[in-house]
Design a protein around this motif. Structure first.
Motif, mmCIF file in Angstrom:
data_model
loop_
_atom_site.group_PDB
_atom_site.id
_atom_site.type_symbol
_atom_site.label_atom_id
_atom_site.label_comp_id
_atom_site.label_asym_id
_atom_site.label_seq_id
_atom_site.Cartn_x
_atom_site.Cartn_y
_atom_site.Cartn_z
ATOM 1 N N SER A 94 147.724 38.496 -58.784
ATOM 2 C CA SER A 94 148.674 39.807 -59.213
ATOM 3 C C SER A 94 149.638 40.005 -57.967
ATOM 4 O O SER A 94 150.710 40.610 -58.367
ATOM 5 N N LEU B 245 150.968 42.198 -66.357
ATOM 6 C CA LEU B 245 149.895 42.089 -67.686
ATOM 7 C C LEU B 245 149.079 43.262 -67.072
ATOM 8 O O LEU B 245 148.371 43.968 -67.840
ATOM 9 N N GLU B 246 148.625 43.463 -65.997
ATOM 10 C CA GLU B 246 147.640 44.256 -65.549
ATOM 11 C C GLU B 246 148.087 46.063 -65.762
ATOM 12 O O GLU B 246 147.342 46.800 -65.869
ATOM 13 N N GLY C 279 144.898 46.442 -73.277
ATOM 14 C CA GLY C 279 144.553 45.015 -73.471
ATOM 15 C C GLY C 279 144.950 44.072 -72.480
ATOM 16 O O GLY C 279 144.219 43.074 -72.360
ATOM 17 N N GLY C 280 145.889 44.231 -71.586
ATOM 18 C CA GLY C 280 146.185 43.481 -70.348
ATOM 19 C C GLY C 280 144.932 43.676 -69.400
ATOM 20 O O GLY C 280 144.637 42.531 -69.004
ATOM 21 N N ARG C 281 144.445 44.497 -69.313
ATOM 22 C CA ARG C 281 143.263 44.590 -68.455
ATOM 23 C C ARG C 281 142.219 44.152 -69.043
ATOM 24 O O ARG C 281 141.162 43.533 -68.125
ATOM 25 N N ARG C 282 141.907 44.103 -70.349
ATOM 26 C CA ARG C 282 140.852 43.381 -70.759
ATOM 27 C C ARG C 282 140.933 41.737 -70.617
ATOM 28 O O ARG C 282 139.953 41.103 -70.308
ATOM 29 N N LYS C 283 142.355 41.107 -70.731
ATOM 30 C CA LYS C 283 142.528 39.902 -70.390
ATOM 31 C C LYS C 283 142.076 39.612 -69.014
ATOM 32 O O LYS C 283 141.656 38.482 -68.539
ATOM 33 N N LEU C 284 142.553 40.472 -68.149
ATOM 34 C CA LEU C 284 142.260 40.333 -66.479
ATOM 35 C C LEU C 284 140.915 40.406 -66.372
ATOM 36 O O LEU C 284 140.142 39.375 -65.525
ATOM 37 N N ARG D 118 138.309 39.300 -68.556
ATOM 38 C CA ARG D 118 137.776 38.085 -69.135
ATOM 39 C C ARG D 118 138.041 36.995 -68.187
ATOM 40 O O ARG D 118 137.119 36.214 -67.796
ATOM 41 N N ALA D 119 139.241 37.048 -67.529
ATOM 42 C CA ALA D 119 139.505 35.956 -66.600
ATOM 43 C C ALA D 119 138.698 36.156 -65.376
ATOM 44 O O ALA D 119 138.293 35.101 -64.816
#
Length: 403
Positions: free
Chosen positions: A66, A75-76, A81-86, A88-89
């Motif tokens: 990042s 995204l962060e 929503g962006g934090r959830r994607k991070l 999961r990654a």
């Protein structure tokens, strides 16, 4: 003590007890009882043998990406929503790292005579699954502590792992002192040194460079909020400890590993490089110090982004007195953060060098009993965080209203 505080403390204690219980459950299929006395590494072969290292490594790698990849940074900052994607990654990368590490450990265990009852592929599979599962149980426990307990769950579990080893280490040091293997003056010097180090950590971690901010009047229908003064605090150590100190060795050991694969580990240049980059060697101390210092600046620039902060202030009708909005505010914040980070970077570098200086001058205690600056920072920082949260919960009524 409020009911909410008592509930949070009970959840935290329960989660930590589960963590300690898991460290006592050995991997199935081992003949640990046949080894007497049990070697230290065998006694740590529990379902939690990997600890939180795979998760922390994954989180650090995502955080570093990042810093250099603006899309990931945006995204962060894009919201929940962006934090959830991070998240999961991070968990996906954790699974890969944990499986790789667990498989390597399980395979190595089968090569130790008499340790594994049935050293076949089934043992490797079950042991790998047990250790990988243990990592995710610890991640879940840490999240429960952070959400419903007291303190940061990751830091608290790391701190407990450090603190529970202290009585054994102290007993070992006292035993060596009684045998005359180490002098009482050396032990006393270490005790005084660590007391002074803890005092410095408390002072630095609590230190802030406060920047005055003024918010203009705001209208909400028929209501008007008057001009408000506030403070924008900048920590002396905004980079923490884990990322600068964990990543620093990669900068030169990774190219060295590649050179070893290309030239061969027995090549004179590669062998000489490994020899000079051992703990306590001057070359290692210089390179790690430079790397930690630079990484502290790089990570702080991501955590305290002057451009993002200046834009956020402008959107909220805020300004720094005497500084024009926009680019001038970003430049001012950049200067303040840079000067503040110099102090924090020197502080982190000094903590990193503590065990190296002991090793260089031959004044350290036995290796397994060395307490390093990072461990002290994690424990003290966790204690300060718990103190702050206990005070906030005690002063807050149900519903989030301050008393």
């Amino acid at each position: 003590m409020t009911t909410e505080l008592a509930r949070r403390i009970a959840i935290t204690i329960g989660a930590l007890l589960l963590f300690r219980l898991g460290t006592q459950i050995p991997i199935a299929g081992l003949n640990i009882s046949t080894f007497s006395p049990t070697p230290d590494f065998i006694s740590r072969l529990s379902i939690f043998a990997l600890g939180l290292i795979p998760y922390l490594t994954a989180a650090i790698l995502i955080r570093l990406l990042s810093v250099v990849w603006r899309g990931l940074n945006l995204l962060e900052r894009s919201g929940e929503g962006g934090r959830r994607k991070l998240a999961r990654a991070t968990l996906g990368l954790t699974l890969g790292l944990a499986a790789f590490q667990a498989y390597g450990i399980a395979s190595a265990l089968t090569a130790i005579p008499g340790l594994v009852r049935n050293p076949d592929g089934w043992f490797v599979l079950t042991a790998t699954a047990s250790m990988v599962g243990g990592v995710f149980v610890l991640v879940w426990l840490s999240e429960q502590i952070t959400r419903h307990g007291i303190g940061n769950g990751l830091a608290l579990i790391l701190s407990v792992g450090i603190v529970v080893a202290l009585p054994r280490d102290i007993a070992g040091i006292l035993d060596l002192m009684r045998q005359g293997a180490i002098s009482s003056n050396l032990v006393l010097g270490h005790a005084l040194f660590w007391i002074a180090t803890v005092v410095v950590i408390v002072l630095v971690e609590g230190a802030r460079r406060n920047i005055s901010v003024q918010f203009g009047a705001l209208n909400f229908g028929t209501r008007q909020l008057p001009v408000r003064d506030a403070m924008l605090p900048v920590k002396l150590n905004s980079a923490g400890f884990l990322i600068p100190v964990t990543v620093a060795p990669w900068i030169f050991f990774l190219p060295l590993a590649v050179a070893g694969l290309v030239l061969g580990s027995d090549h004179p240049l590669v062998a000489a490089a490994y020899r000079h980059l051992q703990l306590g060697q001057p070359a290692h101390m210089i390179l790690v110090s430079i790397a930690v210092f630079v990484l502290a600046f790089v990570y702080t620039a991501n955590v305290v982004d002057p451009e993002y902060t200046a834009k956020s202030l402008a959107q909220r009708n805020g300004a720094i007195p005497g500084v024009a909005a926009g680019e001038a505010t970003a430049d001012y914040l950049d200067r303040v953060v840079s000067l503040t980070t110099v102090v924090g970077a020197v502080y982190l570098t000094a903590l990193q060098l503590i065990p190296e200086v002991f090793e260089l001058y031959g004044i350290g205690l036995p290796y397994s009993m060395i307490v390093n600056g990072g461990g002290a920072l994690v424990v003290v920082g966790t204690a300060l965080d718990i103190k702050t949260q206990v005070r906030d919960v005690s002063l807050t009524n149900p519903g989030g209203v301050r008393r």
